[in-house]
Design an enzyme around this catalytic site. Structure first.
Site, PDB file in Angstrom:
ATOM      1  N   GLU A  33      48.680  37.198 -11.836  1.00 11.23           N
ATOM      2  CA  GLU A  33      48.003  38.366 -12.424  1.00 11.23           C
ATOM      3  C   GLU A  33      47.739  39.349 -11.300  1.00 11.23           C
ATOM      4  OE1 GLU A  33      43.788  39.706 -14.182  1.00 11.23           O
ATOM      5  OE2 GLU A  33      44.403  37.748 -14.902  1.00 11.23           O
ATOM      6  N   HIS A 191      45.422  40.584 -21.361  1.00  8.93           N
ATOM      7  CA  HIS A 191      44.567  40.977 -20.229  1.00  8.93           C
ATOM      8  C   HIS A 191      43.506  41.970 -20.698  1.00  8.93           C
ATOM      9  CE1 HIS A 191      43.614  43.274 -16.517  1.00  8.93           C
ATOM     10  NE2 HIS A 191      43.823  42.118 -15.898  1.00  8.93           N
ATOM     11  N   ASP A 310      44.399  37.986  -8.952  1.00  8.29           N
ATOM     12  CA  ASP A 310      43.955  39.282  -9.484  1.00  8.29           C
ATOM     13  C   ASP A 310      43.861  40.312  -8.360  1.00  8.29           C
ATOM     14  OD1 ASP A 310      43.294  41.193 -11.304  1.00  8.29           O
ATOM     15  OD2 ASP A 310      41.424  40.270 -11.971  1.00  8.29           O
TER      16      ASP A 310
END
Length: 352
Positions: A33, A191, A310
Site C-alpha cells: 500500500e 482504501h 503506507d
C-alpha cells in the site's frame, strides 16, 4: 510418445517464459500500500483533500510521492524485495465527472506502467479505476492486468458524482466489476479516502477526527461491511479483497458485529467472520501494532495478515524496523515469513 514429450516441453517453456520475474530473495518483505501520484489534477485533489482545521500538511509528502526510483536505495538497505504502487487517495474517486474520471484513470495507469517499466523487478502496481460505470470499470481492470501486468486495483472508497450521490460498490449493478476481478483472479484493495463535505458534518464538534484518526476507518469499514451483508462474496465466492490498517478495526469487533446482525432477510449467506477468513485480507499499513497482530492471528488467522507500510505516511525504515524487530519476537519464523511475503505472493499471484 515423442509428440507428447515435445508438447510437455513446449508447455514448460511457455510457463517459464511467462512467469513474472521479480526480486525474490526468499526473505525480504513485500510492501503493497505504497503511494504514488502524478502532477496535475490528482496531485491537487490530494493536497487539498483534508480541511485546514485538521492541521494536516499534505503538500510535504508530494516530493516523496512523485519519486518512485529514489526509494530503491532504502529498499535495498532495509530489505524490501518488492513494492506495489498505487495512486494516492482520493484519486479517481475524487473526480465527479465520469468522462474525466475514466480518461484520468487510463492516463494514470499508462503513466505508472511507463514509470516502472525499467524496474519491474522491484515495482508492481495496482490500477486506478473510475467506478462511475461498472462495465467500464471492469474493462479498465482487465486492460491494466492484461496489457500492463498490474496485480489488481486499488479503489479509494466511494465514488463522487456530479449530482452529489456517492456510489458504493455493494449494489447489484457492480456485479459486472466483481465478476471481472474474480475471473482475472486479482485482488481489489479497498482504501480510505478524504470525506466529501456532506460527510464532514458529523465532525463539526471535533474536526480533528476527520482523516486517518477516525473518518477514514469509519467510512471504508462501513463500505466493506456493506459488500459483505449485500451478498457480494456469496455471488463471487473466489473474489479477493484487501483492506489496510489491520482491517479498519473490523476483525477486532467480529463477535459483536456478527451477533448484532439478526435480520432474517439479510442478503448474505454467511458471517462477516467467514468472509474475513475466506475472501478478505488485511495489511499492517501504518498500524504497526504487534499486540493487535497477535490478537488477529487468533481471530482471523495469520494467513489473512499481510505486511504493508503506507509510504510516505510511514517511513520505509520504520516499517521495516517493526516487522523485523518487535513483530519478529511475537511470531514464529513460519508465521513471520507469511506476514512479510508468503501470503502476499499467493494473493498477488507472484508465483505464477
Amino acid at each position: 510418445m515423442l509428440h507428447n514429450l515435445y508438447a510437455l516441453f513446449a508447455l514448460l517453456t511457455l510457463r517459464e517464459t511467462s512467469a513474472r520475474k521479480w526480486n525474490n530473495t526468499g526473505k525480504g518483505t513485500i510492501a503493497m500500500e505504497e503511494g504514488w501520484v502524478i502532477p496535475g489534477q490528482l496531485q491537487d485533489l490530494f493536497v487539498n483533500g483534508l480541511p485546514a482545521a485538521t492541521g494536516s500538511s499534505l503538500a510535504q509528502y508530494v516530493p516523496q510521492l512523485l519519486d518512485i526510483h529514489g526509494r530503491v536505495s532504502v529498499m535495498d538497505a532495509t530489505g524490501i524485495d518488492y513494492m506495489i504502487l498505487s495512486c494516492i487517495t482520493p484519486g479517481i474517486q475524487g473526480i465527479a465527472n465520469p468522462l474525466d474520471a475514466e480518461a484520468v484513470a487510463r492516463q494514470t495507469n499508462d503513466k505508472l506502467a511507463a514509470a516502472i517499466a525499467n524496474n519491474t523487478m522491484r515495482f508492481g502496481a495496482f490500477g486506478a479505476i473510475s467506478m462511475h460505470n461498472p462495465t467500464a470499470a471492469a474493462a479498465e481492470l482487465e486492460r491494466v492486468v492484461k496489457k500492463h501486468g498490474f496485480l489488481g486495483a486499488l479503489i479509494n472508497d466511494y465514488q463522487e458524482t456530479l449530482n452529489g450521490t456517492l456510489l458504493y460498490y455493494d449494489q447489484p449493478q457492480y456485479d459486472v466489476f466483481w465478476a471481472k476481478a474474480q475471473e482475472l483472479n486479482v485482488p481489489i484493495y479497498l482504501h480510505p479516502r478524504f470525506a466529501v463535505p456532506q460527510r464532514l458534518g458529523q465532525y463539526q464538534h471535533a474536526i480533528w477526527l476527520d482523516g486517518a484518526s477516525q473518518e477514514f476507518t469509519i467510512s471504508v469499514s462501513t463500505h466493506l461491511l456493506g459488500i459483505c451483508v449485500n451478498g457480494v462474496f456469496d455471488r463471487f465466492p473466489k473474489l479477493k479483497l484487501i483492506v489496510g490498517h489491520l482491517g479498519e478495526r473490523i476483525p477486532s469487533d467480529l463477535i459483536r458485529i456478527d451477533s448484532a446482525i439478526q435480520s432474517s432477510n439479510i442478503p448474505m449467506n454467511r458471517t462477516i467472520a467467514y468472509y474475513f477468513k475466506n475472501n478478505i485480507w488485511e495489511t499492517t499499513s501504518t498500524n504497526f501494532a504487534s499486540d493487535l497482530v497477535e490478537f488477529h492471528k487468533k481471530t482471523i488467522g495469520i494467513d489473512r495478515i499481510m505486511y504493508s507500510i503506507d509510504y510516505p505516511f510511514a517511513p520505509l525504515a520504520a516499517g521495516q524496523a517493526w516487522v523485523n524487530g518487535d513483530l519478529a519476537t511475537r511470531l514464529n519464523a513460519t508465521e513471520l515469513l507469511k506476514v512479510k511475503r508468503e501470503t502476499a505472493i499467493n494473493v498477488l499471484g507472484l508465483n505464477n
